[in-house]
Design a protein around this motif. Structure first.
Motif, mmCIF file in Angstrom:
data_model
loop_
_atom_site.group_PDB
_atom_site.id
_atom_site.type_symbol
_atom_site.label_atom_id
_atom_site.label_comp_id
_atom_site.label_asym_id
_atom_site.label_seq_id
_atom_site.Cartn_x
_atom_site.Cartn_y
_atom_site.Cartn_z
ATOM 1 N N LEU A 188 0.827 -1.205 0.000
ATOM 2 C CA LEU A 188 0.000 0.000 0.000
ATOM 3 C C LEU A 188 0.865 1.261 0.000
ATOM 4 N N ASN A 189 0.536 2.172 -0.902
ATOM 5 C CA ASN A 189 1.228 3.457 -1.086
ATOM 6 C C ASN A 189 2.674 3.311 -1.546
ATOM 7 N N LYS A 190 3.019 2.136 -2.081
ATOM 8 C CA LYS A 190 4.361 1.921 -2.611
ATOM 9 C C LYS A 190 4.324 2.074 -4.135
ATOM 10 N N PRO A 191 5.476 2.454 -4.732
ATOM 11 C CA PRO A 191 5.533 2.586 -6.195
ATOM 12 C C PRO A 191 5.310 1.240 -6.894
ATOM 13 N N LYS A 192 4.880 1.318 -8.126
ATOM 14 C CA LYS A 192 4.582 0.134 -8.928
ATOM 15 C C LYS A 192 5.770 -0.838 -8.967
ATOM 16 N N GLU A 193 6.994 -0.308 -9.047
ATOM 17 C CA GLU A 193 8.191 -1.156 -9.105
ATOM 18 C C GLU A 193 8.332 -1.994 -7.837
ATOM 19 N N PHE A 194 8.033 -1.414 -6.670
ATOM 20 C CA PHE A 194 8.096 -2.140 -5.399
ATOM 21 C C PHE A 194 7.110 -3.309 -5.427
ATOM 22 N N PHE A 198 -4.659 -4.828 -11.561
ATOM 23 C CA PHE A 198 -3.755 -5.875 -12.013
ATOM 24 C C PHE A 198 -3.988 -7.105 -11.151
ATOM 25 N N LEU A 199 -4.283 -8.234 -11.781
ATOM 26 C CA LEU A 199 -4.592 -9.464 -11.068
ATOM 27 C C LEU A 199 -3.438 -10.448 -11.184
ATOM 28 N N VAL A 200 -3.055 -11.053 -10.049
ATOM 29 C CA VAL A 200 -1.997 -12.055 -10.023
ATOM 30 C C VAL A 200 -2.492 -13.269 -9.255
ATOM 31 N N LYS A 201 -1.936 -14.422 -9.587
ATOM 32 C CA LYS A 201 -2.282 -15.663 -8.901
ATOM 33 C C LYS A 201 -1.099 -16.078 -8.040
ATOM 34 N N LEU A 237 -4.404 -2.103 -7.386
ATOM 35 C CA LEU A 237 -4.846 -0.930 -8.139
ATOM 36 C C LEU A 237 -3.822 0.177 -7.935
ATOM 37 N N PHE A 238 -3.354 0.743 -9.055
ATOM 38 C CA PHE A 238 -2.356 1.808 -9.003
ATOM 39 C C PHE A 238 -2.992 3.131 -9.395
ATOM 40 N N GLU A 239 -2.744 4.143 -8.597
ATOM 41 C CA GLU A 239 -3.194 5.500 -8.897
ATOM 42 C C GLU A 239 -1.987 6.411 -8.757
ATOM 43 N N GLN A 240 -1.698 7.155 -9.813
ATOM 44 C CA GLN A 240 -0.543 8.047 -9.867
ATOM 45 C C GLN A 240 0.755 7.295 -9.558
ATOM 46 N N GLY A 241 0.848 6.059 -10.074
ATOM 47 C CA GLY A 241 2.069 5.271 -9.951
ATOM 48 C C GLY A 241 2.268 4.563 -8.633
ATOM 49 N N GLU A 242 1.310 4.689 -7.704
ATOM 50 C CA GLU A 242 1.427 4.024 -6.406
ATOM 51 C C GLU A 242 0.243 3.086 -6.184
ATOM 52 N N CYS A 243 0.474 2.063 -5.397
ATOM 53 C CA CYS A 243 -0.565 1.081 -5.093
ATOM 54 C C CYS A 243 -1.501 1.656 -4.034
ATOM 55 N N SER A 244 -2.700 2.012 -4.438
ATOM 56 C CA SER A 244 -3.660 2.625 -3.523
ATOM 57 C C SER A 244 -4.602 1.614 -2.889
ATOM 58 N N THR A 245 -4.783 0.477 -3.557
ATOM 59 C CA THR A 245 -5.772 -0.508 -3.116
ATOM 60 C C THR A 245 -5.265 -1.905 -3.423
ATOM 61 N N VAL A 246 -5.484 -2.829 -2.488
ATOM 62 C CA VAL A 246 -5.165 -4.238 -2.713
ATOM 63 C C VAL A 246 -6.427 -5.050 -2.457
#
Length: 140
Positions: free
Chosen positions: A35-41, A61-64, A74-83
């Motif tokens: 949460l609140n981490k950049p997409k790369e993280f 983005f869905l992963v198994k 879910l990424f908003e402005q390049g950060e993970c806002s929701t899991v």
């Protein structure tokens, strides 16, 4: 000999008819750390945990996971806002029980990660007529 054949048939049918137990929906520690981490993280966490990308739905983005869970980011402005974690069929009561247990353990509905990110829990579909997910959304 007849009993050996009967035993072999029973074992074969018993194994093929067994059902796979669906895992109860939970938000994992890995997800909360994202949460609140950049997409790369988040991508590094997914790779480190040997999870595989399975698609994208409504921007999520869905992963198994290796144990069969379906997780969303879910990424908003390049950060993970929701899991989120997919709620299996007939699993809504389990998801709501998870939220209730977390609220009770936390003495209230406001939560914080170890990185001091505030978040809330709820259940919701990603889109209209879609599967339901257990959601943790960052508030800051």
């Amino acid at each position: 000999m007849k009993s050996i054949v009967t035993l072999a048939i029973t074992l074969t049918l018993g194994t093929s008819c067994s059902t796979v137990t669906e895992l109860a929906p939970v938000i994992t520690n890995q997800q909360l750390q994202c949460l609140n981490k950049p997409k790369e993280f988040v991508q590094q966490a997914i790779t480190a945990n040997k999870q595989t990308f399975v698609g994208q739905e409504q921007g999520v983005f869905l992963v198994k996971t290796t144990d069969g869970r379906l997780l969303g980011y879910l990424f908003e402005q390049g950060e993970c806002s929701t899991v989120m974690t997919h709620i299996p069929a007939n699993g809504l009561a389990q998801a709501e029980a998870f939220i209730a247990a977390e609220v009770k353990k936390n003495f209230g509905p406001m939560f914080r990660t170890s990185d001091n990110v505030s978040y809330k829990y709820y259940t919701a579909p990603i889109g209209q007529n879609a599967d339901t997910y257990l959601v943790a959304q960052a508030l800051n």
